[in-house]
Design a protein around this motif. Structure first.
Motif, PDB file in Angstrom:
ATOM      1  N   THR A  19      41.143  49.631  51.999  1.00 45.22           N
ATOM      2  CA  THR A  19      41.645  48.255  51.924  1.00 45.22           C
ATOM      3  C   THR A  19      40.531  47.269  52.265  1.00 45.22           C
ATOM      4  N   LYS A  44      43.857  42.653  50.147  1.00 42.87           N
ATOM      5  CA  LYS A  44      44.986  42.074  50.874  1.00 42.87           C
ATOM      6  C   LYS A  44      44.558  40.752  51.508  1.00 42.87           C
ATOM      7  N   THR A 102      50.923  43.331  48.554  1.00 46.73           N
ATOM      8  CA  THR A 102      50.015  44.231  47.832  1.00 46.73           C
ATOM      9  C   THR A 102      50.825  45.298  47.084  1.00 46.73           C
TER      10      THR A 102
END
Ligand code: TIU
Length: 235
Positions: free
Chosen positions: A78, A137, A146
């Motif tokens: 991420t 994100k 997301t």
């Protein structure tokens, strides 16, 4: 790669208790190992933090990442960051505090916390392989706004190995989100780090307290041991 005929499970020595994982329903989630948090001149330093404190997580994450790749485990990275026009930054986030540089301001690694800028990228030691999933994100939690939930559902994932930075902010927020969605999360203690050692310690303690109120905590060595037991089963 895993042989689907094998009993692909492993028991991780964790707190508050050991946890048995079926590797085919387990994903590794590496949270926000970005230059903006780990290197000087980025978002983390703009907030007044000593970014060198996060370096301890890199080696343990690299080891687990290599093992996960060798097993064919689903790997998800991420990145926290925002669109260049700042349209996805809440006003409250943009205006918060008195940082030396605000989100979107130009810095030595490009605009602070902006997608596509050098500082937003993942550090070279943990760079995603082609084909690995990278979730962008805007929030601290990786589920908020997301595609992560859909990806995990489609992959039949039930358990998450979670690591990254920072322990008490994006890791904790993501684990809380995941726990509420029914995932069993094993947080890799030495694969997480914080700008504040005491927050790191407490961030882990509050996960595993009360019988594992929202997850399990294990060292990378324990996770690797359980994964390698699986690897040696593969013929
Ligand atoms: N500042 C801080 O500790 N963390 C963040 O802002 N984001 C993440 O934790 N990734």
């Amino acid at each position: 790669m895993m042989d689907s005929n094998q009993a692909s499970t492993g028991t991780v020595v964790a707190e508050p208790e050991p946890i048995e994982l079926n590797w085919s329903t387990t994903a590794l989630v590496v949270i926000d190992m970005q230059r903006d948090f780990l290197e000087p001149g980025g978002f983390g330093e703009s907030l007044g933090n000593d970014v060198s404190r996060l370096g301890s997580a890199v080696g343990p994450i690299a080891s687990v990442l290599a093992a996960a790749r060798a097993m064919g485990m689903l790997v998800i990275h991420t990145r926290e960051g925002h669109l260049p026009d700042l349209s996805d930054v809440p006003r409250a986030k943009l205006r918060r505090g008195a940082p030396s540089l605000r989100i979107g301001d130009p810095g030595p690694m490009g605009r602070i916390l902006i997608r596509g800028e050098p500082g937003h990228d993942i550090i070279s030691e943990l760079y995603p392989l082609d084909g690995e999933i990278v979730i962008d994100k805007a929030g601290k939690g990786a589920f908020y706004a997301t595609e992560l939930g859909d990806i995990l559902r489609k992959g039949g994932i039930e358990n998450l190995l979670v690591c990254g930075v920072t322990t008490e902010v994006c890791v904790n927020t993501t684990v809380r989100e995941a726990n509420d969605r029914g995932y069993r999360c094993v947080v890799i203690a030495d694969g997480c780090a914080s700008y504040f050692p005491e927050f790191h310690d407490m961030g882990l303690k509050m996960i595993k307290a009360q019988g594992g109120i929202f997850g399990w905590v294990a060292d990378s060595a324990a996770v690797l041991k359980a994964m390698q037991a699986e690897t040696t089963n593969i013929v």
